[in-house]
Motif scaffolding. Structure first.
Motif, short mmCIF file in Angstrom:
data_model
loop_
_atom_site.label_atom_id
_atom_site.label_comp_id
_atom_site.label_asym_id
_atom_site.label_seq_id
_atom_site.Cartn_x
_atom_site.Cartn_y
_atom_site.Cartn_z
N LEU A 147 -6.04 -0.97 9.24
CA LEU A 147 -4.86 -1.24 8.42
C LEU A 147 -5.10 -2.44 7.50
O LEU A 147 -4.74 -2.41 6.32
CB LEU A 147 -3.65 -1.50 9.32
CG LEU A 147 -3.11 -0.29 10.07
CD1 LEU A 147 -2.06 -0.71 11.09
CD2 LEU A 147 -2.52 0.73 9.10
N PHE A 148 -5.69 -3.50 8.05
CA PHE A 148 -5.98 -4.66 7.21
C PHE A 148 -7.03 -4.33 6.16
O PHE A 148 -6.96 -4.80 5.02
CB PHE A 148 -6.45 -5.83 8.08
CG PHE A 148 -5.34 -6.58 8.74
CD1 PHE A 148 -4.36 -7.21 7.98
CD2 PHE A 148 -5.25 -6.65 10.12
CE1 PHE A 148 -3.32 -7.89 8.59
CE2 PHE A 148 -4.22 -7.33 10.73
CZ PHE A 148 -3.25 -7.96 9.97
N LEU A 149 -7.99 -3.51 6.54
CA LEU A 149 -9.08 -3.17 5.62
C LEU A 149 -8.56 -2.42 4.40
O LEU A 149 -8.93 -2.74 3.26
CB LEU A 149 -10.12 -2.33 6.36
CG LEU A 149 -11.52 -2.24 5.72
CD1 LEU A 149 -12.11 -3.62 5.53
CD2 LEU A 149 -12.44 -1.40 6.60
N ILE A 150 -7.69 -1.43 4.60
CA ILE A 150 -7.21 -0.65 3.46
C ILE A 150 -6.25 -1.46 2.59
O ILE A 150 -6.04 -1.13 1.41
CB ILE A 150 -6.53 0.67 3.91
CG1 ILE A 150 -5.28 0.39 4.75
CG2 ILE A 150 -7.51 1.56 4.63
CD1 ILE A 150 -4.52 1.64 5.15
N ALA A 155 -9.88 -1.49 -4.20
CA ALA A 155 -10.10 -0.14 -4.72
C ALA A 155 -9.20 0.90 -4.07
O ALA A 155 -9.07 2.02 -4.59
CB ALA A 155 -11.56 0.26 -4.52
N VAL A 156 -8.56 0.58 -2.95
CA VAL A 156 -7.69 1.54 -2.27
C VAL A 156 -6.30 1.50 -2.91
O VAL A 156 -5.63 0.48 -2.87
CB VAL A 156 -7.56 1.22 -0.76
CG1 VAL A 156 -6.61 2.21 -0.09
CG2 VAL A 156 -8.93 1.28 -0.10
N PHE A 158 -2.44 1.52 -3.59
CA PHE A 158 -1.37 1.09 -2.70
C PHE A 158 -0.63 2.28 -2.11
O PHE A 158 -0.25 2.28 -0.94
CB PHE A 158 -0.40 0.19 -3.48
CG PHE A 158 0.53 -0.59 -2.60
CD1 PHE A 158 0.06 -1.62 -1.80
CD2 PHE A 158 1.89 -0.31 -2.58
CE1 PHE A 158 0.91 -2.36 -0.99
CE2 PHE A 158 2.76 -1.03 -1.77
CZ PHE A 158 2.26 -2.06 -0.97
N PHE A 159 -0.42 3.32 -2.91
CA PHE A 159 0.30 4.50 -2.45
C PHE A 159 -0.44 5.18 -1.30
O PHE A 159 0.17 5.57 -0.31
CB PHE A 159 0.49 5.48 -3.62
CG PHE A 159 1.28 6.71 -3.25
CD1 PHE A 159 2.65 6.65 -3.08
CD2 PHE A 159 0.64 7.94 -3.09
CE1 PHE A 159 3.38 7.79 -2.74
CE2 PHE A 159 1.36 9.07 -2.75
CZ PHE A 159 2.73 8.99 -2.58
N LEU A 160 -1.76 5.31 -1.43
CA LEU A 160 -2.55 5.93 -0.37
C LEU A 160 -2.56 5.07 0.89
O LEU A 160 -2.53 5.59 2.00
CB LEU A 160 -3.99 6.16 -0.84
CG LEU A 160 -4.21 7.30 -1.83
CD1 LEU A 160 -5.69 7.41 -2.18
CD2 LEU A 160 -3.71 8.62 -1.26
N ALA A 161 -2.58 3.75 0.71
CA ALA A 161 -2.56 2.85 1.85
C ALA A 161 -1.24 2.94 2.61
O ALA A 161 -1.17 2.57 3.78
CB ALA A 161 -2.79 1.41 1.39
N ASN A 162 -0.21 3.45 1.95
CA ASN A 162 1.07 3.68 2.63
C ASN A 162 1.10 5.03 3.33
O ASN A 162 1.72 5.18 4.39
CB ASN A 162 2.22 3.62 1.62
CG ASN A 162 2.33 2.27 0.94
OD1 ASN A 162 1.97 1.25 1.53
ND2 ASN A 162 2.80 2.26 -0.29
#
Length: 243
Positions: A147-150, A155-156, A158-162
């Motif tokens: 979770l912290f990594l993404i 480059a990740v 924000f929408f995908l990280a959610n």
């Protein structure tokens, strides 16, 4: 434990929040692309500052609410909103307002996706076999690190990280905490850029949004990424030794 309320039995109702987000995101990308821009901020800067000076607490509430809507519905202008937070409220408390709003908006997407698709997809992954099951177990063992990594890797999206955590049975409290803490570096950098917009406007220039990739910024972030990934590497090495 996923910290999630019981979802309705009707499959359409379960998917409705995420469907609404997607529809609003598409409409927003088309109709708001010319409004949530740096040029719009520059043209309205004096009005915004005057309103802030006359109604500080109201400005804070309106700003946070607008930022939450932008993030929750994936509307264009999240970066401009972050800059605006710095422009109106300085690096601090501007960064705090930005992180709070971004976390609330991200949580809205997380809940909508989890409610509509994440629970069923998570069960399918849990019941899978072979490589898919190993990947799922690996992620479960290193949820905090992942979770912290993404959040830390620029480059990740924000929408995908959610979305990704919503499909992997990540508990709500863990998602919220990792989001708020994980976006601190990027939020502080862009909020500080926003805090200096007065001089940028005076020179008739545009801010350097690529500053996060400059060596003095990106190297510390890479260091944080390495620290976040370290537990994953250690667990992987332990797994190999156990074979």
């Amino acid at each position: 434990m996923t910290d999630m309320p019981d979802a309705p039995a009707n499959p359409l109702l379960k998917k409705l929040p995420l469907i609404v987000i997607i529809i609003v995101a598409i409409l927003g990308a088309y109709f708001l692309r010319d409004y949530l821009t740096f040029e719009a901020l520059a043209e309205n800067r004096e009005t915004l500052l005057a309103f802030r000076d006359a109604n500080y607490f109201m400005t804070v509430l309106v700003f946070i609410a607008a930022y939450v809507v932008i993030v929750a519905f994936s509307l264009p202008g999240a970066t401009i909103a972050t800059l605006t937070g710095g422009f109106l409220f300085a690096t601090f408390p501007g960064a705090l307002f930005n992180m709070t709003a971004a976390t609330i908006g991200a949580t809205a997407i997380f809940l909508a996706a989890r409610w509509g698709f994440g629970e069923s997809l998570g069960k399918k992954l849990e019941n899978a076999e072979g490589t898919v099951k190993k990947i799922k177990d690996g992620i479960d063992e290193n949820q905090w690190s992942m979770l912290f990594l993404i959040r830390l890797v620029p480059a990740v999206p924000f929408f995908l990280a959610n979305l990704i955590p919503s499909f992997l049975e990540v508990p709500l409290h863990r998602f919220v905490i990792s989001t708020f803490l994980g976006i601190i570096p990027g939020s502080v950098v862009y909020t500080s850029v926003g805090a200096g917009l007065g001089e940028v406007f005076a020179r008739g220039e545009t801010p350097n949004l690529g500053i996060i990739f400059e060596p003095q910024i990106i190297f510390p972030i890479i260091g944080l990424c390495v620290l976040a990934a370290l537990p994953i590497l250690i667990n992987a090495l332990r797994g190999k030794k156990g074979l």
